[in-house]
Enzyme design. Sequence first.
Site: not given
Length: 473
Positions: A86, A164, A188
């Site tokens: 990420k 996310s 997330s």
Amino acid sequence: MNAPVAAKALHHLTAAEASRLIAAKAISPVDLVKALLARIEAVEPRIASYITLDAEAALTAARRAEAEIAAGRWKGPMHGIPFAVKDNYDAAGLPTTAGSRLSEGWPRPDRDAALVARMKAAGAVLMGKLATWEFGTGNGGEYFDLPYPPARNPWHLDHFPGGSSSGAGTAVAAGTVTVALGSDTTGSVRLPAAATGVVGVKGTHGLLSKSGILANCYSMDIPGPLTWTVEDSALVMNAVAGHDPGDPTSLTGPVPDFRNGLKQGVAGLRIGVIRSLGPGMTPPDADIAAAFEAGLAVLADLGAVLIETDFPAPVADFYACTRIIGPVESATIHERELREMPDRMGFALRDKLMFGAQVRAVDYIAAQRRRRTLAAAMNALMARFDAVVTFGAAHAAPRLGVEPEMTAFTTDTALVPFNISGHPSLVQCTGFNAAGLPLHWQIAAPHRADPILLRVAAAYEAATPWRDRRPEP
């Protein structure tokens, strides 16, 4: 129940399968990286899983891994396995964009985040940086106002991939990377796993280092892997878990082998079953609930002892804490940017920060006190069981861009209690709905019982056919 390795395209190999083939010299790390690059070329324009792809560096690292293995310097099961992170993780020489205009002009980091460094030390090959909500946070939706396109769900391109860690779930499901690392504050890692049908693990708080990962909420952020199988999650955890002096929240003490027990089954294990989320929460959709009940029947058939129980407080009480703590801590991180350049933020981040900046100190302290009480109650509950099974999100992946649906998917969940308490939990696929979108449930375990968590999930996975089905975006 999984498809034979020989029938799989290289980009759909699990880490464990690829590792065995590399060890047998049936494929090389270079073969694997090239297959992933071809897959990226074919599907990336449609799914937007990456922000930064580092193809040449990945090929160089794969060649180095190939030479090391050929010379007898095998480092372990992750040697030669491609991974991506990420884009709130630092990786030396690559931009850390955080998916934001606020990062424009930042110098590129000269060192890796602790988990990136550990993956590289294990011989894994970094492919690049994955799509994320802005700074890994927001208000639950996508507004198409960031400098990078939002990742799309590879099972259905007009559906939400969760957030996310949106690119991480998308990339693993679509086969643009073998394993990925994300971060989880109130779901997330697990929400993208739920939306895209992968395994998303939030380990015991402090088990994985946060050093070199941009903070969202200091007191609740937890990194974690997203993988296609439970065994792959165990392989990643083996590579990255352990104390890090660079992270003041990092746990000390011995680190288990997370692969131990994966094939021991669940016979005799005491597993708590939580169906009710309490007042103030939306009940799970019918297909989520039906898959949950079918999953319980699988565990019972495997010999688990299922015991009805409840959360020690309504899930809404846990949410009430995080709805104060999260925005306030995010606002402390981005106070200057909110004051000086709010126009450079996307709506979701700005909306959250504006709320957090207005919360009174007395309310933040009260939320932290309530958090302690709830965490203690959760600890008492978890101590009664080897593991607990409950719902993850109440819905399957919604339509991308339909704000009420995306917000409901993000907030109608049973994920937050385990962020408040720090207990390990994961989400895994429990089937598919009529539209072909993944269904899921959540498993949790006592503190530091991450191997038991994985053991339960592995037993369910081995007894069901869901890993045989992959999206073709």
